[in-house]
Design an enzyme around this catalytic site. Structure first.
Site, PDB file in Angstrom:
ATOM      1  N   ARG A  14     -12.022   1.699   7.412  1.00  0.00           N
ATOM      2  CA  ARG A  14     -11.669   1.466   6.009  1.00  0.00           C
ATOM      3  C   ARG A  14     -12.745   2.027   5.096  1.00  0.00           C
ATOM      4  O   ARG A  14     -13.932   1.947   5.400  1.00  0.00           O
ATOM      5  CB  ARG A  14     -11.524  -0.040   5.777  1.00  0.00           C
ATOM      6  CG  ARG A  14     -11.027  -0.450   4.429  1.00  0.00           C
ATOM      7  CD  ARG A  14     -10.851  -1.958   4.357  1.00  0.00           C
ATOM      8  NE  ARG A  14     -12.116  -2.690   4.369  1.00  0.00           N
ATOM      9  CZ  ARG A  14     -12.584  -3.407   5.369  1.00  0.00           C
ATOM     10  NH1 ARG A  14     -11.909  -3.495   6.492  1.00  0.00           N
ATOM     11  NH2 ARG A  14     -13.733  -4.044   5.274  1.00  0.00           N
ATOM     12  N   SER A 107      -5.125  -3.141   3.740  1.00  0.00           N
ATOM     13  CA  SER A 107      -4.904  -4.585   3.723  1.00  0.00           C
ATOM     14  C   SER A 107      -5.001  -5.161   2.314  1.00  0.00           C
ATOM     15  O   SER A 107      -4.272  -4.764   1.409  1.00  0.00           O
ATOM     16  CB  SER A 107      -5.885  -5.259   4.678  1.00  0.00           C
ATOM     17  OG  SER A 107      -5.612  -6.633   4.811  1.00  0.00           O
ATOM     18  N   HIS A 108      -5.937  -6.094   2.113  1.00  0.00           N
ATOM     19  CA  HIS A 108      -6.071  -6.823   0.846  1.00  0.00           C
ATOM     20  C   HIS A 108      -7.071  -6.180  -0.100  1.00  0.00           C
ATOM     21  O   HIS A 108      -7.327  -6.721  -1.167  1.00  0.00           O
ATOM     22  CB  HIS A 108      -6.538  -8.249   1.147  1.00  0.00           C
ATOM     23  CG  HIS A 108      -7.849  -8.289   1.870  1.00  0.00           C
ATOM     24  ND1 HIS A 108      -7.935  -8.120   3.234  1.00  0.00           N
ATOM     25  CD2 HIS A 108      -9.118  -8.439   1.420  1.00  0.00           C
ATOM     26  CE1 HIS A 108      -9.211  -8.175   3.584  1.00  0.00           C
ATOM     27  NE2 HIS A 108      -9.949  -8.373   2.508  1.00  0.00           N
ATOM     28  N   LYS A 117      -5.540   0.589  10.730  1.00  0.00           N
ATOM     29  CA  LYS A 117      -5.652  -0.416  11.781  1.00  0.00           C
ATOM     30  C   LYS A 117      -5.059   0.188  13.050  1.00  0.00           C
ATOM     31  O   LYS A 117      -3.961   0.761  13.014  1.00  0.00           O
ATOM     32  CB  LYS A 117      -4.901  -1.693  11.403  1.00  0.00           C
ATOM     33  CG  LYS A 117      -5.531  -2.473  10.260  1.00  0.00           C
ATOM     34  CD  LYS A 117      -4.754  -3.751   9.951  1.00  0.00           C
ATOM     35  CE  LYS A 117      -5.425  -4.550   8.834  1.00  0.00           C
ATOM     36  NZ  LYS A 117      -4.665  -5.787   8.495  1.00  0.00           N
ATOM     37  N   ASP A 246      -0.731 -11.158   1.111  1.00  0.00           N
ATOM     38  CA  ASP A 246      -1.719 -10.134   0.782  1.00  0.00           C
ATOM     39  C   ASP A 246      -1.048  -8.761   0.822  1.00  0.00           C
ATOM     40  O   ASP A 246       0.159  -8.648   1.029  1.00  0.00           O
ATOM     41  CB  ASP A 246      -2.946 -10.234   1.703  1.00  0.00           C
ATOM     42  CG  ASP A 246      -2.662  -9.827   3.143  1.00  0.00           C
ATOM     43  OD1 ASP A 246      -1.486  -9.769   3.546  1.00  0.00           O
ATOM     44  OD2 ASP A 246      -3.639  -9.559   3.878  1.00  0.00           O
ATOM     45  N   ASP A 248      -0.867  -5.954   2.769  1.00  0.00           N
ATOM     46  CA  ASP A 248      -0.042  -5.470   3.877  1.00  0.00           C
ATOM     47  C   ASP A 248       0.785  -6.583   4.502  1.00  0.00           C
ATOM     48  O   ASP A 248       1.455  -6.377   5.509  1.00  0.00           O
ATOM     49  CB  ASP A 248      -0.889  -4.743   4.920  1.00  0.00           C
ATOM     50  CG  ASP A 248      -1.928  -5.637   5.597  1.00  0.00           C
ATOM     51  OD1 ASP A 248      -2.327  -6.653   4.999  1.00  0.00           O
ATOM     52  OD2 ASP A 248      -2.361  -5.292   6.715  1.00  0.00           O
ATOM     53  N   ASP A 250       0.351  -9.321   6.195  1.00  0.00           N
ATOM     54  CA  ASP A 250       0.171  -9.974   7.485  1.00  0.00           C
ATOM     55  C   ASP A 250      -0.469 -11.355   7.342  1.00  0.00           C
ATOM     56  O   ASP A 250      -0.737 -12.034   8.333  1.00  0.00           O
ATOM     57  CB  ASP A 250      -0.627  -9.106   8.463  1.00  0.00           C
ATOM     58  CG  ASP A 250      -2.027  -8.762   7.966  1.00  0.00           C
ATOM     59  OD1 ASP A 250      -2.361  -9.102   6.812  1.00  0.00           O
ATOM     60  OD2 ASP A 250      -2.788  -8.135   8.726  1.00  0.00           O
ATOM     61  N   ARG A 251      -0.713 -11.770   6.101  1.00  0.00           N
ATOM     62  CA  ARG A 251      -1.201 -13.130   5.826  1.00  0.00           C
ATOM     63  C   ARG A 251      -0.357 -13.734   4.711  1.00  0.00           C
ATOM     64  O   ARG A 251       0.033 -13.031   3.776  1.00  0.00           O
ATOM     65  CB  ARG A 251      -2.662 -13.113   5.367  1.00  0.00           C
ATOM     66  CG  ARG A 251      -3.650 -12.751   6.442  1.00  0.00           C
ATOM     67  CD  ARG A 251      -5.074 -12.923   5.945  1.00  0.00           C
ATOM     68  NE  ARG A 251      -5.383 -12.003   4.857  1.00  0.00           N
ATOM     69  CZ  ARG A 251      -6.410 -12.164   4.033  1.00  0.00           C
ATOM     70  NH1 ARG A 251      -7.196 -13.213   4.135  1.00  0.00           N
ATOM     71  NH2 ARG A 251      -6.642 -11.268   3.094  1.00  0.00           N
ATOM     72  N   HIS A 333      -4.728 -15.998   8.618  1.00  0.00           N
ATOM     73  CA  HIS A 333      -4.133 -15.250   9.729  1.00  0.00           C
ATOM     74  C   HIS A 333      -3.569 -16.261  10.726  1.00  0.00           C
ATOM     75  O   HIS A 333      -4.297 -17.135  11.213  1.00  0.00           O
ATOM     76  CB  HIS A 333      -5.185 -14.382  10.434  1.00  0.00           C
ATOM     77  CG  HIS A 333      -5.562 -13.153   9.692  1.00  0.00           C
ATOM     78  ND1 HIS A 333      -4.771 -12.031   9.659  1.00  0.00           N
ATOM     79  CD2 HIS A 333      -6.655 -12.857   8.952  1.00  0.00           C
ATOM     80  CE1 HIS A 333      -5.362 -11.095   8.926  1.00  0.00           C
ATOM     81  NE2 HIS A 333      -6.500 -11.582   8.488  1.00  0.00           N
TER      82      HIS A 333
END
Length: 455
Positions: A14, A107-108, A117, A246, A248, A250-251, A333
């Protein structure tokens, strides 16, 4: 662009687009990833099938295209799902038994960032400890001429993903309720929205259209300023519940009917209750920062609990080792055995809606039971020049407690406990502390430990 070694993080790759990462770097990552994957899978690159997805960031189409081309010129067949949420890439890799996958996402993180990822078979992530360092070494060693020969397949996995996610609950059990949902202009809207529309919910949508400009707020609901809008909306509309995702997706994070944020460890405890009802006696994993609410509830519900190091790479590996049905981190998560041990932002939302419906209670009612017994500090960061020296001082000062070192230093007493762990990327120590006596007792112990950390 010259390779910046700082982009290779503990759990992903990242950096700031144009300054730390660009399309050329993405191309090289794609090539190096295939080489590393071929070694991990012990098969020729030409036999590899690798999934690819990208989020809604403005730079994602170009970055993902170069990532894809890099994998193809190394000989792999790339199965490209287009713009999807991160957990959909996990679903693609897991459900089609691919050799690995790459998700182009930051992500966030704020708008300026880009990233990747990486996962191997079974959606098991590459990390700084396992795989990401090898990708870095491949690039630094010089990639040379590419063999070529790869292929591209384009797939649409939206409907099959939604069907799989809905399979976690009894949709008929979900009762009507008013829910405010905040997608943060990320992937939550298109991923979760059509699923929720199949349930008897009155939905109040906020920022549900993907927009890499993030015109409304940054896609990180863990920061209070980014969740203030949904908290206000829940209160003003009299909603039963708020759910935010968030970038992407995933949370996911929950807001109770009074507009108060629901702490991740308390949410983990409620989700554990739901999972144990479906999987009696199952193993539930939690992280060392968590409230004792998690192991207490798991024991009360007849399950077995155990700890995992913080971080999705560690959690997913530990889920496999323990055969755990569910695992949860304070950071939001949540991992599921029946979702390739991967984290999901969709499944927790569905399970929570089902749980509230079956129990006939609000999330505020359930949270108040925890809040009245478990007094938590939340995570408090302190900048520290010499992390190791401070951790030694903590071990010495609290040597009369039960000390564990799975992740940082955890100290347990009968009626209070705390964890202090160093940041992977910054000169910070992170404190999480809990008292089982009172909020005042928590604050007293908190200030004492902070005094030692910051003194």
């Amino acid at each position: 662009m010259e390779l910046n070694p700082g982009i290779f993080k503990a759990y992903d790759i990242r950096g700031i687009y144009g300054e730390e990462m660009d399309e050329g770097v993405a191309y090289d990552i794609g090539r190096a990833f295939v080489r590393v994957l071929a070694r991990l899978r012990d098969k020729p690159a030409g036999d590899l099938r690798v999934g690819l997805g990208r989020d809604m960031r403005l730079t994602a189409p170009k970055m993902a295209a170069e990532l894809r081309d890099g994998m193809i010129v190394e000989g792999a067949t790339v199965v490209d799902a287009g713009m999807v949420a991160t957990e959909m890439l996990y679903h693609l890799v897991g459900s089609r038994e691919l050799d690995g996958g790459a998700m182009c996402t930051a992500s966030h993180n704020p708008k300026a960032y880009t990233g990747v990822k990486l996962v191997r078979e079974g959606a098991l992530p590459l990390s700084g400890d396992a795989g990401i360092g090898e990708v870095k070494a491949e690039i630094e060693g010089g990639l040379g001429e590419a063999p070529g020969g790869g292929e591209l397949e384009e797939v649409d996995i939206w409907e099959e993903f939604r069907a799989h996610a809905l399979g976690f609950i009894d949709s008929a059990a979900v009762k009507p309720m008013k829910v405010v949902v905040d997608g943060g202009n990320g992937m939550g809207g298109p991923m979760v929205g059509p699923i929720l529309e199949r349930l008897p919910l009155e939905l109040e949508e906020m920022y549900f259209v993907p927009d890499g400009e993030f015109p409304d707020h940054e896609p990180n609901p863990l920061l209070e300023e980014n969740r203030q809008m949904i908290m206000d909306r829940v209160r003003s509309t009299g909603a039963d519940l708020g759910i935010a995702w968030d970038g992407d997706a995933d949370r996911c994070f929950f807001i109770d009917g009074s507009g108060e944020f629901c702490d991740g460890d308390f949410v983990c405890a409620l989700l554990a209750r739901s999972i144990l009802a479906k999987n009696p006696g199952a193993t539930i994993l939690y992280d060392p920062r968590s409230s004792r609410a998690v192991p207490d509830l798991v024991a009360a519900e007849g399950g077995r609990s155990d700890l995992s190091r913080v971080g999705h790479a560690f959690f997913k590996a530990r889920m496999r080792e323990e055969g755990a049905a569910f695992g949860g981190e304070v950071s939001g998560h949540y991992y599921f055995r029946d979702f390739w041990n991967a984290d999901s932002g969709t499944i927790p939302a569905l399970l929570m809606l089902e749980l509230l419906s079956k129990e006939g209670r609000t999330i505020g009612d359930l949270m108040s039971e925890f809040r009245s017994k478990y007094f938590i500090s939340g995570e408090i960061n302190s900048e520290v020049a010499d992390q190791a020296a401070k951790l030694d001082a903590i071990r010495e000062r609290y040597s009369d407690g039960e000390i564990a070192e799975l992740d940082g230093v955890s100290v347990d007493y009968e009626d209070w406990h705390f964890n202090v762990r160093p940041s992977n990327t910054e000169p910070l120590l992170r404190l999480n502390l809990e008292s089982l006596v009172s909020r005042e007792d928590m604050e007293c112990h908190r200030d004492e430990v902070l005094g030692l950390i910051r003194g």
